[in-house]
Write an enzyme that holds these catalytic residues in place. Sequence first.
Site, PDB file in Angstrom:
ATOM      1  N   ASN A  10       0.866  -1.183   0.000  1.00 55.35           N
ATOM      2  CA  ASN A  10       0.000   0.000   0.000  1.00 55.35           C
ATOM      3  C   ASN A  10       0.901   1.231   0.000  1.00 55.35           C
ATOM      4  OD1 ASN A  10      -1.745   2.089   0.609  1.00 55.35           O
ATOM      5  ND2 ASN A  10      -2.215   1.369   2.704  1.00 55.35           N
ATOM      6  N   TRP A  11       0.983   1.881  -1.152  1.00 56.88           N
ATOM      7  CA  TRP A  11       1.921   3.012  -1.281  1.00 56.88           C
ATOM      8  C   TRP A  11       1.379   4.294  -0.664  1.00 56.88           C
ATOM      9  CZ3 TRP A  11       4.139   2.812  -6.995  1.00 56.88           C
ATOM     10  CH2 TRP A  11       4.833   1.612  -7.167  1.00 56.88           C
ATOM     11  N   LYS A  12       0.117   4.278  -0.249  1.00 57.61           N
ATOM     12  CA  LYS A  12      -0.521   5.479   0.336  1.00 57.61           C
ATOM     13  C   LYS A  12      -0.341   6.680  -0.607  1.00 57.61           C
ATOM     14  CE  LYS A  12      -0.022   3.377   4.801  1.00 57.61           C
ATOM     15  NZ  LYS A  12      -0.052   3.515   6.236  1.00 57.61           N
ATOM     16  N   HIS A  96      -9.586   1.086   5.044  1.00 57.62           N
ATOM     17  CA  HIS A  96      -8.310   1.306   5.730  1.00 57.62           C
ATOM     18  C   HIS A  96      -8.522   2.283   6.890  1.00 57.62           C
ATOM     19  CE1 HIS A  96      -4.208   2.600   6.523  1.00 57.62           C
ATOM     20  NE2 HIS A  96      -3.819   1.487   5.921  1.00 57.62           N
ATOM     21  N   GLU A  98      -6.895   4.717   7.899  1.00 63.15           N
ATOM     22  CA  GLU A  98      -6.697   6.143   7.558  1.00 63.15           C
ATOM     23  C   GLU A  98      -7.942   6.709   6.885  1.00 63.15           C
ATOM     24  OE1 GLU A  98      -2.961   5.549   5.552  1.00 63.15           O
ATOM     25  OE2 GLU A  98      -2.016   5.133   7.473  1.00 63.15           O
ATOM     26  N   GLU A 168      -5.420  -4.925  10.763  1.00 63.44           N
ATOM     27  CA  GLU A 168      -4.415  -3.880  10.943  1.00 63.44           C
ATOM     28  C   GLU A 168      -4.705  -3.114  12.233  1.00 63.44           C
ATOM     29  OE1 GLU A 168      -2.478  -2.773   6.929  1.00 63.44           O
ATOM     30  OE2 GLU A 168      -4.118  -1.401   7.322  1.00 63.44           O
ATOM     31  N   GLY A 174       2.426   2.411  10.756  1.00 65.58           N
ATOM     32  CA  GLY A 174       3.360   3.515  10.576  1.00 65.58           C
ATOM     33  C   GLY A 174       4.055   3.949  11.856  1.00 65.58           C
ATOM     34  N   SER A 214       3.479  -2.016  10.370  1.00 66.36           N
ATOM     35  CA  SER A 214       4.932  -2.066  10.539  1.00 66.36           C
ATOM     36  C   SER A 214       5.556  -3.417  10.170  1.00 66.36           C
ATOM     37  CB  SER A 214       5.317  -1.652  11.965  1.00 66.36           C
ATOM     38  OG  SER A 214       4.874  -0.326  12.224  1.00 66.36           O
ATOM     39  N   GLY A 235       2.835  -1.104   4.308  1.00 65.40           N
ATOM     40  CA  GLY A 235       2.845   0.311   3.956  1.00 65.40           C
ATOM     41  C   GLY A 235       4.266   0.784   3.699  1.00 65.40           C
ATOM     42  N   GLY A 236       4.881   1.379   4.718  1.00 64.82           N
ATOM     43  CA  GLY A 236       6.205   1.997   4.589  1.00 64.82           C
ATOM     44  C   GLY A 236       7.236   1.134   3.876  1.00 64.82           C
TER      45      GLY A 236
HETATM   46  P1  PGA Z   1       2.824   0.380   7.682  1.00 70.66           P
HETATM   47  O1  PGA Z   1       1.347   0.567   7.037  1.00 70.66           O
HETATM   48  O2  PGA Z   1       3.359  -0.910   7.107  1.00 70.66           O
HETATM   49  O3  PGA Z   1       3.587   1.585   7.231  1.00 70.66           O
HETATM   50  O4  PGA Z   1       2.649   0.293   9.159  1.00 70.66           O
HETATM   51  C1  PGA Z   1       0.473  -0.510   6.857  1.00 70.66           C
HETATM   52  C2  PGA Z   1      -0.821  -0.024   6.256  1.00 70.66           C
HETATM   53  O5  PGA Z   1      -1.247   1.094   6.569  1.00 70.66           O
HETATM   54  O6  PGA Z   1      -1.447  -0.728   5.434  1.00 70.66           O
END
Ligand code: PGA
Length: 261
Positions: A10-12, A96, A98, A168, A174, A214, A235-236
């Site tokens: 997930n590149w956000k 998600h 967010e 999640e 993050g 993470s 994500g990251g």
């Molecule tokens: P993260 O994000 O790996 O940066 O914690 C995961 C996500 O939001 O899907």
Amino acid sequence: MKRKPFIAGNWKMYKNASEAVTLVQTIKAAAHTVSDVTIVICPPFTALGVVSKILTDTAIQLGAQNMYSAPEGAFTGEISPTMLKDVGCRYVILGHSERRQYFKEDDILIHEKVKTALKYSLVPIVCLGETLAEREAKKHFDIVKTQFDECLARLEKDDMAKVVIAYEPVWAIGTGKTATPDQAEQMHSYIRRLLNERYSQEVGNRIPILYGGSVKPDNTKSLMEKPNIDGALVGGASLKAESFAQIIIEAQQTHEAGINS
Ligand code: PGA
């Protein structure tokens, strides 16, 4: 036997189109030996077209990070499932944390989106997870159960069988704080039990449940060794080709070791 590992990036809201091209080309080269992992890349909307072209001759799948619950219409600023299909998406991340936190999406809207995605043959990756306060109050199982019931449990069985679930925990996204493999496994087996009870053992056995929060190359193996953790929503660490490719390789190796043991 364990389900096929499933790793989604997930590149956000990172990477413009040219940065996306460089990243996806490097991932493609680094992952070309991997055959036994479902790999999905979810760039921002503006990079879907260019990334799609690069992925056409590969087994890597394309996903979007969100969509609206109508096929078309006067919804300024939104993207429809048919538009995602048209650009080559097979998957879409829905619900998600967010989206829930910053854009006030609730379970009712997420349920509508899930139904629409399935109707237009997109596979929804549906995110569930509790906040830190909810975990500290020991409400995490109840919260995830409510999200499960509101977002998913009214689906027909055939539709449900196509869904991917991502657990999640919001406090792990993050933040560098991963749930321990045991904490994650506890929730994954709880979600699997909900699937068995609400649908059937067959549906429960089939659905991939990903962990997100993470995930990095050095914690992938210990998470993936757990019987109910089928993969990761990253994500990251998906923004760097080396770390994303390493996560994919760890997932494949852990799976092979599990099959051969
Ligand atoms: P993260 O994000 O790996 O940066 O914690 C995961 C996500 O939001 O899907």
